[in-house]
Scaffold this active site. Structure first.
Site, PDB file in Angstrom:
ATOM      1  N   GLY A  16       0.844  -1.202   0.000  1.00 11.71           N
ATOM      2  CA  GLY A  16       0.000   0.000   0.000  1.00 11.71           C
ATOM      3  C   GLY A  16       0.867   1.235   0.000  1.00 11.71           C
ATOM      4  O   GLY A  16       1.799   1.341   0.777  1.00 11.71           O
ATOM      5  N   ILE A 140       1.622   3.215   6.479  1.00 11.11           N
ATOM      6  CA  ILE A 140       0.771   4.098   7.281  1.00 11.11           C
ATOM      7  C   ILE A 140       0.325   3.391   8.547  1.00 11.11           C
ATOM      8  O   ILE A 140      -0.103   4.042   9.486  1.00 11.11           O
ATOM      9  CB  ILE A 140      -0.468   4.602   6.496  1.00 11.11           C
ATOM     10  CG1 ILE A 140      -1.417   3.450   6.146  1.00 11.11           C
ATOM     11  CG2 ILE A 140      -0.046   5.344   5.237  1.00 11.11           C
ATOM     12  CD1 ILE A 140      -2.809   3.949   5.739  1.00 11.11           C
ATOM     13  N   ASP A 141       0.432   2.058   8.580  1.00 12.19           N
ATOM     14  CA  ASP A 141      -0.009   1.297   9.757  1.00 12.19           C
ATOM     15  C   ASP A 141       0.966   1.421  10.924  1.00 12.19           C
ATOM     16  O   ASP A 141       0.610   1.121  12.054  1.00 12.19           O
ATOM     17  CB  ASP A 141      -0.174  -0.183   9.397  1.00 12.19           C
ATOM     18  CG  ASP A 141      -1.339  -0.406   8.448  1.00 12.19           C
ATOM     19  OD1 ASP A 141      -2.256   0.438   8.434  1.00 12.19           O
ATOM     20  OD2 ASP A 141      -1.326  -1.414   7.722  1.00 12.19           O
ATOM     21  N   MET A 183      -8.193   3.399   8.797  1.00 16.30           N
ATOM     22  CA  MET A 183      -7.420   2.239   8.358  1.00 16.30           C
ATOM     23  C   MET A 183      -6.587   1.635   9.493  1.00 16.30           C
ATOM     24  O   MET A 183      -6.207   2.324  10.435  1.00 16.30           O
ATOM     25  CB  MET A 183      -6.506   2.619   7.202  1.00 16.30           C
ATOM     26  CG  MET A 183      -7.201   2.595   5.846  1.00 16.30           C
ATOM     27  SD  MET A 183      -5.989   2.906   4.502  1.00 16.30           S
ATOM     28  CE  MET A 183      -6.952   2.419   3.067  1.00 16.30           C
ATOM     29  N   GLU A 240     -10.710  -0.044  11.297  1.00 19.29           N
ATOM     30  CA  GLU A 240     -11.375  -1.016  10.424  1.00 19.29           C
ATOM     31  C   GLU A 240     -11.133  -2.449  10.897  1.00 19.29           C
ATOM     32  O   GLU A 240     -11.881  -3.350  10.563  1.00 19.29           O
ATOM     33  CB  GLU A 240     -10.860  -0.870   8.984  1.00 19.29           C
ATOM     34  CG  GLU A 240      -9.381  -1.196   8.839  1.00 19.29           C
ATOM     35  CD  GLU A 240      -8.827  -1.002   7.427  1.00 19.29           C
ATOM     36  OE1 GLU A 240      -9.560  -0.566   6.540  1.00 19.29           O
ATOM     37  OE2 GLU A 240      -7.633  -1.281   7.234  1.00 19.29           O
ATOM     38  N   TYR A 304      -8.865   5.473   1.319  1.00 20.07           N
ATOM     39  CA  TYR A 304      -7.545   5.613   0.707  1.00 20.07           C
ATOM     40  C   TYR A 304      -6.983   7.027   0.800  1.00 20.07           C
ATOM     41  O   TYR A 304      -5.800   7.236   0.584  1.00 20.07           O
ATOM     42  CB  TYR A 304      -7.598   5.115  -0.734  1.00 20.07           C
ATOM     43  CG  TYR A 304      -7.837   3.627  -0.773  1.00 20.07           C
ATOM     44  CD1 TYR A 304      -6.775   2.745  -0.586  1.00 20.07           C
ATOM     45  CD2 TYR A 304      -9.108   3.092  -0.883  1.00 20.07           C
ATOM     46  CE1 TYR A 304      -6.986   1.374  -0.553  1.00 20.07           C
ATOM     47  CE2 TYR A 304      -9.335   1.722  -0.845  1.00 20.07           C
ATOM     48  CZ  TYR A 304      -8.262   0.872  -0.683  1.00 20.07           C
ATOM     49  OH  TYR A 304      -8.455  -0.476  -0.627  1.00 20.07           O
ATOM     50  N   LEU A 305      -7.853   7.986   1.114  1.00 22.98           N
ATOM     51  CA  LEU A 305      -7.377   9.359   1.284  1.00 22.98           C
ATOM     52  C   LEU A 305      -6.301   9.424   2.370  1.00 22.98           C
ATOM     53  O   LEU A 305      -5.429  10.289   2.332  1.00 22.98           O
ATOM     54  CB  LEU A 305      -8.537  10.292   1.660  1.00 22.98           C
ATOM     55  CG  LEU A 305      -9.381  10.853   0.516  1.00 22.98           C
ATOM     56  CD1 LEU A 305      -9.895   9.779  -0.396  1.00 22.98           C
ATOM     57  CD2 LEU A 305     -10.499  11.705   1.045  1.00 22.98           C
ATOM     58  N   ARG A 307      -3.832   7.609   2.918  1.00 25.49           N
ATOM     59  CA  ARG A 307      -2.479   7.309   2.461  1.00 25.49           C
ATOM     60  C   ARG A 307      -2.107   8.065   1.196  1.00 25.49           C
ATOM     61  O   ARG A 307      -0.951   8.042   0.780  1.00 25.49           O
ATOM     62  CB  ARG A 307      -2.306   5.802   2.226  1.00 25.49           C
ATOM     63  CG  ARG A 307      -3.061   5.251   1.026  1.00 25.49           C
ATOM     64  CD  ARG A 307      -2.997   3.737   0.988  1.00 25.49           C
ATOM     65  NE  ARG A 307      -3.379   3.230  -0.325  1.00 25.49           N
ATOM     66  CZ  ARG A 307      -3.610   1.959  -0.590  1.00 25.49           C
ATOM     67  NH1 ARG A 307      -3.517   1.051   0.371  1.00 25.49           N
ATOM     68  NH2 ARG A 307      -3.923   1.569  -1.803  1.00 25.49           N
TER      69      ARG A 307
END
Lengths: 404, 404
Positions: A16, A140-141, A183, A240, A304-305, A307
């Site tokens: 991602g 991003i996680d 996310m 999520e 998705y915004l 990331r």
């Protein structure tokens, strides 16, 4: 540098995307150009897939203006892939490397990418082929092990904090119950960043749910009811990947047609299903608890915004992602070793600073790092205030709001 | 100013918030302070509801620092309402005004708010009570009549353009079909702003659907299939209010439990239902058209972030929203008349400029302004390039991206 290994290099991007993944790419391009050892730097289109298909773009001598524009562009400029190479796939990668005199491989990605890099590296060692492999973290996680934090996280956290901050004012304007789905499949780092939106006691998010704290439907209903009674409204930030008391992901239980990616992961992003489900629970059960006929309930799935949003990346994150790229090349030049670039925090608060260090590929590959228990509140519905000191420097300055 | 009417003033905010609605409030506060005629400026909490409940906050002599922080804060600092006053409700408003020597009423809102202002104004005239009523436009939908554009639109359009710009890079990184659902119940202005994300021929959005162009499921499937064949991926920007060939909103057809607000509007925002439905259509019918077993299909519903995101408002929009607020007070001071503040464009492109003029309340109330036919492409799946000149100055500078 006594141990100069001359040859070509390959750089790729995987998994991602993030808002700053091209900063790391730009760092590799910059540092490779001044390495003195890398003859040609090849960018693999769509990660390892581009390697085995020999779909390369020559990144040597890239125009400086274009380099900076690419660096500031969100998502993977080389293209990304979800391919998770097995041993045979890695053998193909290695064969391409050997055929093209590739002596350096820089792979920008998450823990799966670190694992692919590790396998390719082992194949090279077995074949007695000198190859230096460096993994450059991005996600991003923020769930990679060893490193203090991951490039890409700060920008996503900045987006989430600003979104929740604004949405809290929206919720205060037209009071009701608002659920924001953030996310984070297994780790709650990104959802936890919503804490930054809370400045005053009445501010949302009033409840924060992360995968690390199981939450039953009964608890969720009770929490929302109580928060609504206290504030006359309720803003909920929910990951999520939240799990119920039986350890099952709510998203998986809800989604009737389960789609899995090549890593066996269930698709939780890119659908409003969890948010709509939670809204339905609130509309029925919380309304009943409160004894009201109708409740204003809305839900947003940030999607998705988080990331990819253009023009709002964290300045610190941009600098650090770039540093991770240049450092990977410098490490590879410095000796016959491999690894992953990791960050260590050397200063806190206003004196926030980091230094890089080399982590072993095997220590970063596969397993992930959840949000530590110290950051979870006891009730399992919030994040401890101590998390603020961890996350604030990564996000940069946020808007200062005014209220009447 | 020969015709000075001394007394108190009330200001309120109504309807869906915007990122700059508090700039207009700040404009009213500033101009009221220097008016010389307004003794006390009362802010009504939650719009007309605050008026009839006499829930006021005194805004006279507000600290300048706080004023600027409030101005820069998204969403309605006074709180908003969805109440649509009928004649009896308006009579209560008028009674409160008369009892409190309120001689000025500034109402920041959409066309419903203009209508409420109009009715209150008529009641005052009937009672021979001197009251000057000014409507200050705000709406991210940009669908008010008379004015060239509405405060609030530019910031929402800026968010949408940046989101689509980043998401297009995301879609290029991991190719598939991506559907982004954008606010706009009846008018496609906001969805049309996604055009700004397209700079190169291969850039998304590859398809743009607005309520002004009916689209059948068959056309949608055909369009997506063709775009995917051409680009190897497809990014779709779709308004939440799109209608089918029978003139029915897709969202209404899909949503099983239809929720209506007090204005009789069906709830289209705050749910992922339309996006999930469109994704399901693509996963089945487009996959079949393309003869592939599995397609990567994702959807995001941008939701309330479009009107509330903190820290990314359009600079032009901020200035103009402030101007609308100060101008309303100046108009009210200038004579015994009422109305709505409207913008006229006096310069284009780099010379973009506007001037304000007074519109009649009746001309702004109720009906809305759709996207003119000149901006719709013939196929009903895109926006004409001429729209760029209209929208670009309202949005401000956008990121300049780089590609490899």
């Amino acid at each position: 540098m006594a141990d100069v290994l001359e040859g070509n290099a390959v750089v790729g991007q995987s998994g991602g995307p993030t808002a700053v993944i091209n900063q790391s790419l730009a760092g590799v391009i910059e540092a490779a150009a001044r390495s003195g050892a890398i003859r040609k730097l090849l960018g693999a289109r769509h990660g390892v897939r581009g390697v085995i298909q020999e779909d390369f773009v020559d990144l040597s001598g890239l125009d400086a203006g274009l380099l900076e524009r690419v660096a500031a562009t969100p998502c993977s400029a080389l293209g990304s892939t979800r391919d998770k190479p097995d041993e045979e796939y890695c053998r193909k990668i290695f064969d391409v490397f050997a055929a093209n005199n590739v002596r350096y491989f820089f792979y920008i990605g998450g823990n799966d990418s670190a694992d692919a890099a590790r396998i390719v590296n082992e194949l090279a060692a077995e074949a007695d082929y000198q190859l230096r492999v460096f993994h450059i973290p991005k996600t991003i996680d923020n769930d990679l092990r060893v490193t203090d934090h991951c490039p890409g996280y700060g920008s996503a956290a900045r987006f989430v904090a600003s979104a929740i901050m604004g949405d809290d004012r929206d919720n205060a304007s037209l009071p009701g119950i608002k659920i924001d789905v953030i996310m984070g499949r297994h780790a709650g780092w990104l959802t936890a960043a919503s804490l930054l939106a809370r400045r005053d006691a009445d501010d949302g998010p009033h409840l924060i749910y992360v995968p690390e704290s199981a939450v039953s439907e009964d608890q969720f209903v009770g929490d929302v009811t109580e928060a609504f009674r206290r504030h006359g409204r309720c803003l909920v930030a929910v990951s999520e990947g939240i799990e119920d008391e039986a350890g099952q992901a709510w998203g998986a239980r809800i989604t009737q047609t389960v789609e899995r990616d090549n890593h066996g992961n269930i698709q939780l992003s890119g659908t409003g299903a969890l948010g709509d489900y939670l809204a339905a629970v609130v509309k029925t059960r919380v309304a009943e608890e409160l004894g009201v006929g109708k409740l204003r309930v809305r839900t947003d799935t940030f999607g998705y915004l988080q990331r990819s949003f253009a023009g709002y990346a964290s300045p610190v994150d941009q600098v650090e992602a770039r540093l991770a790229g240049t450092t990977a090349v410098e490490y590879a030049m410095a000796g016959d070793h491999d690894g992953s670039v990791a960050f260590r925090r050397t200063g806190e608060g206003d004196d926030y600073a980091i230094e890089c260090f080399r982590a072993e590929l095997a220590d970063v590959a596969r397993d992930t790092k959840p949000l530590p228990a110290e950051y979870l509140n006891e009730a399992g519905n919030g994040i401890d205030e101590s998390f603020r000191a961890y996350v604030a420097p990564l996000v940069g300055d946020l808007p200062v709001l005014g209220k009447l």
